[in-house]
Each structure stands twice: as structure tokens, then as C-alpha cells.
Design a protein around this motif. Structure first.
Motif, PDB file in Angstrom:
ATOM      1  N   GLY A 125      30.168  82.659 135.703  1.00 51.03           N
ATOM      2  CA  GLY A 125      31.604  82.529 135.904  1.00 51.03           C
ATOM      3  C   GLY A 125      32.044  83.086 137.244  1.00 51.03           C
ATOM      4  N   HIS A 126      31.505  84.245 137.610  1.00 53.43           N
ATOM      5  CA  HIS A 126      31.872  84.852 138.897  1.00 53.43           C
ATOM      6  C   HIS A 126      31.363  84.024 140.075  1.00 53.43           C
ATOM      7  CE1 HIS A 126      33.813  88.301 137.295  1.00 53.43           C
ATOM      8  NE2 HIS A 126      32.745  88.750 136.659  1.00 53.43           N
ATOM      9  N   ILE A 127      30.203  83.429 139.933  1.00 49.53           N
ATOM     10  CA  ILE A 127      29.696  82.552 140.990  1.00 49.53           C
ATOM     11  C   ILE A 127      30.649  81.371 141.190  1.00 49.53           C
ATOM     12  CG2 ILE A 127      27.843  80.943 141.619  1.00 49.53           C
ATOM     13  CD1 ILE A 127      25.887  82.929 140.271  1.00 49.53           C
ATOM     14  N   CYS A 128      31.145  80.820 140.077  1.00 52.02           N
ATOM     15  CA  CYS A 128      32.118  79.727 140.176  1.00 52.02           C
ATOM     16  C   CYS A 128      33.403  80.191 140.850  1.00 52.02           C
ATOM     17  CB  CYS A 128      32.435  79.177 138.785  1.00 52.02           C
ATOM     18  SG  CYS A 128      31.068  78.299 138.005  1.00 52.02           S
ATOM     19  N   TYR A 129      33.850  81.396 140.537  1.00 53.00           N
ATOM     20  CA  TYR A 129      35.046  81.934 141.184  1.00 53.00           C
ATOM     21  C   TYR A 129      34.820  82.119 142.689  1.00 53.00           C
ATOM     22  CZ  TYR A 129      37.073  83.005 136.583  1.00 53.00           C
ATOM     23  OH  TYR A 129      37.594  82.912 135.316  1.00 53.00           O
ATOM     24  N   ILE A 130      33.633  82.583 143.058  1.00 54.77           N
ATOM     25  CA  ILE A 130      33.316  82.763 144.482  1.00 54.77           C
ATOM     26  C   ILE A 130      33.432  81.434 145.222  1.00 54.77           C
ATOM     27  CG2 ILE A 130      31.443  83.286 146.110  1.00 54.77           C
ATOM     28  CD1 ILE A 130      30.475  85.385 143.991  1.00 54.77           C
ATOM     29  N   VAL A 131      32.879  80.384 144.620  1.00 52.43           N
ATOM     30  CA  VAL A 131      32.966  79.056 145.237  1.00 52.43           C
ATOM     31  C   VAL A 131      34.419  78.595 145.299  1.00 52.43           C
ATOM     32  CG1 VAL A 131      32.256  76.640 145.081  1.00 52.43           C
ATOM     33  CG2 VAL A 131      30.638  78.449 144.459  1.00 52.43           C
ATOM     34  N   ALA A 132      35.172  78.814 144.202  1.00 51.25           N
ATOM     35  CA  ALA A 132      36.589  78.411 144.176  1.00 51.25           C
ATOM     36  C   ALA A 132      37.374  79.103 145.280  1.00 51.25           C
ATOM     37  CB  ALA A 132      37.194  78.740 142.809  1.00 51.25           C
ATOM     38  N   PHE A 133      37.164  80.400 145.435  1.00 46.52           N
ATOM     39  CA  PHE A 133      37.916  81.151 146.441  1.00 46.52           C
ATOM     40  C   PHE A 133      37.538  80.722 147.864  1.00 46.52           C
ATOM     41  CE2 PHE A 133      38.019  84.893 143.217  1.00 46.52           C
ATOM     42  CZ  PHE A 133      38.908  84.177 142.429  1.00 46.52           C
ATOM     43  N   ILE A 176      29.943  90.523 141.115  1.00 46.67           N
ATOM     44  CA  ILE A 176      31.384  90.719 140.887  1.00 46.67           C
ATOM     45  C   ILE A 176      32.058  91.311 142.126  1.00 46.67           C
ATOM     46  CG2 ILE A 176      31.261  93.040 139.859  1.00 46.67           C
ATOM     47  CD1 ILE A 176      33.497  92.122 137.949  1.00 46.67           C
ATOM     48  N   LEU A 177      31.347  92.146 142.884  1.00 41.25           N
ATOM     49  CA  LEU A 177      31.921  92.665 144.119  1.00 41.25           C
ATOM     50  C   LEU A 177      32.019  91.574 145.186  1.00 41.25           C
ATOM     51  CD1 LEU A 177      30.323  96.215 144.337  1.00 41.25           C
ATOM     52  CD2 LEU A 177      32.676  95.628 143.772  1.00 41.25           C
ATOM     53  N   THR A 178      31.066  90.644 145.181  1.00 39.77           N
ATOM     54  CA  THR A 178      31.157  89.488 146.077  1.00 39.77           C
ATOM     55  C   THR A 178      32.356  88.630 145.702  1.00 39.77           C
ATOM     56  OG1 THR A 178      28.750  89.470 146.346  1.00 39.77           O
ATOM     57  CG2 THR A 178      29.938  87.460 146.962  1.00 39.77           C
ATOM     58  N   MET A 179      32.611  88.511 144.392  1.00 44.84           N
ATOM     59  CA  MET A 179      33.796  87.794 143.929  1.00 44.84           C
ATOM     60  C   MET A 179      35.056  88.472 144.452  1.00 44.84           C
ATOM     61  SD  MET A 179      36.482  87.941 141.574  1.00 44.84           S
ATOM     62  CE  MET A 179      35.956  89.102 140.325  1.00 44.84           C
ATOM     63  N   GLY A 180      35.093  89.805 144.371  1.00 46.79           N
ATOM     64  CA  GLY A 180      36.243  90.544 144.894  1.00 46.79           C
ATOM     65  C   GLY A 180      36.407  90.359 146.392  1.00 46.79           C
ATOM     66  N   TRP A 181      35.295  90.405 147.110  1.00 49.56           N
ATOM     67  CA  TRP A 181      35.298  90.188 148.555  1.00 49.56           C
ATOM     68  C   TRP A 181      35.819  88.789 148.899  1.00 49.56           C
ATOM     69  CZ3 TRP A 181      31.723  86.953 151.397  1.00 49.56           C
ATOM     70  CH2 TRP A 181      31.774  87.130 152.782  1.00 49.56           C
TER      71      TRP A 181
END
Length: 217
Positions: free
Chosen positions: A86-94, A144-149
Motif C-alpha cells: 500500500g505504501h509503495i502505491c502511495y509513493i507512486v501516487a505522490f 513508510i518514511l519514503t512515503m512520508g518523504w
């Protein structure tokens, strides 16, 4: 269904799950846990931004994998794996709505926080001899920190609030699970978790409105 109605239902079922649904029967507990996620998935599906389909698509996938994580977290590594996806998908979305690279000092703070959590939580797990779980938790913290970044690079207040809420939720969960019992942990974890997902969900409206204004100009 109108946007406000869906958001109200998300908030209602979130409160219902956090404060009123008992631990047993287990199937009832899990069913109510994922209802807010199902509603948020429906919200993004019905009200996504057609001007930025890639952002909405990856956000939708992130919500879906997190929902699976919610349903399977009692099998910890399986649930953790779904949340990681899920977080990987968020990273791509962002990355689809990235504005610019964040300030170096903020990046250093995120890195320092990640190293502290790895040393504290994963170190405690490694001492028990459970190396597979320890490595999995290290990977999850990094993602998750990459997602935050990635969220910080969007310079979107709603996405940044969502990412920080998610990091807070997972930090409390990790500390309560592996370090020490935290008072009202369930309330803290789930309130910040549902808030994070709702911020992400409502961000589709933010980008839709912004893009429509640009098109009108």
C-alpha cells in the motif's frame, strides 16, 4: 452517493469501530474494521480526478492493499506485507503530483527518525532471535518514511498531514507491540490511521479542484 454523505459514513463507522465494537467475535471485529476503508475506496472510485487518472489509480490501489492489511494484520507478517505494498502505491501516487524536492534538513530529520526507530524497535526484535520479523520491520520503516518523504515533496498540506498521521499511527503500533504497553494505544493507533487514510482519500478533491481552476484560466 454525495461526497459529504460518504465522508460522514467513514467518520461514523470509524468511531463505531474504535469505541464500540467488542474484540469478540473476531469476524465481527474485522468486518467493522474494514468498512471505513471500503467506503474510502468507493469515494475515490466515484469521485476521482479524471484530469489526473494516474494519481487516483495508484491512490485507489494503496487504499485497497491497506484494507487487505487491516483484514490480515493478526497474521502480522502477511498484514505488514499488504501495508508495505500500500505504501509503495502511495509513493507512486505522490510522485504524480510532486512539486519539488524537500529541504535537506527535513530529509535529515526523517532519516534520523528512521534510524532511531530501526535501532529501538528492530534491535529489540533481533535480540529475541526473530531475524525474519526484524528485517521485515526494517524494510517497512524504510518504506513508510519514503512515503512520508514523497508526500512532503507534493507540498500538499492534506497529503502531508495524511503521511505524518500514518507514521504516527505505525510508530505507536510498533512501540506498543514490541517495546511497552501504551495507554489507549488502540484509540491512538486507529484514530490517526483512519485520519491518515481519510486525508489521502480527500486529496483527490483537492487536485481535481486545483486542476479545474487551471483549465478555466
Amino acid at each position: 452517493m454525495k461526497r459529504l454523505h460518504l465522508i460522514a459514513l467513514v467518520i461514523f463507522f470509524s468511531i463505531l469501530y474504535i469505541f464500540f465494537i467488542p474484540e469478540q467475535p473476531f469476524l465481527l471485529k474485522i468486518s467493522f474494521k474494514i468498512i471505513p476503508m471500503i467506503l474510502m475506496i468507493l469515494f475515490v472510485y466515484l469521485h476521482h480526478d479524471s484530469n489526473n487518472p494516474a494519481f487516483s489509480k495508484w491512490l485507489l490501489l494503496g487504499l485497497f492493499f491497506c484494507m487487505l492489511g487491516d483484514a490480515t494484520l493478526h497474521w502480522f507478517l502477511l498484514g505488514l506485507s499488504f501495508f508495505l505494498l500500500g505504501h509503495i502505491c502511495y509513493i507512486v501516487a505522490f510522485s504524480k503530483v510532486k512539486v519539488k524536492t524537500i529541504n535537506a534538513y527535513i530529509a535529515i530529520l526523517l532519516l534520523a527518525y528512521g534510524m532511531l526507530m530501526v535501532a529501538w524497535i528492530s534491535g529489540n526484535i533481533f535480540r529475541t532471535g526473530n531475524y525474519v520479523l526484524g528485517i521485515a520491520v526494517c524494510c517497512y520503516i524504510a518504506v513508510i518514511l519514503t512515503m512520508g518523504w514523497s508526500a512532503l515533496q507534493t507540498y500538499s498540506p492534506i497529503l502531508i498531514l495524511g503521511a505524518l498521521s500514518f507514521i504516527f499511527s505505525d510508530s505507536i503500533l510498533a512501540l506498543d507491540t514490541f517495546i511497552t504497553d501504551i495507554p489507549m494505544a488502540h484509540v491512538l493507533i486507529m484514530t490517526s490511521y483512519y485520519s491518515a487514510q481519510l486525508f489521502f482519500t480527500m486529496s483527490t478533491l483537492k487536485y481535481s479542484v486545483a486542476r479545474k481552476k487551471v483549465l478555466e484560466l
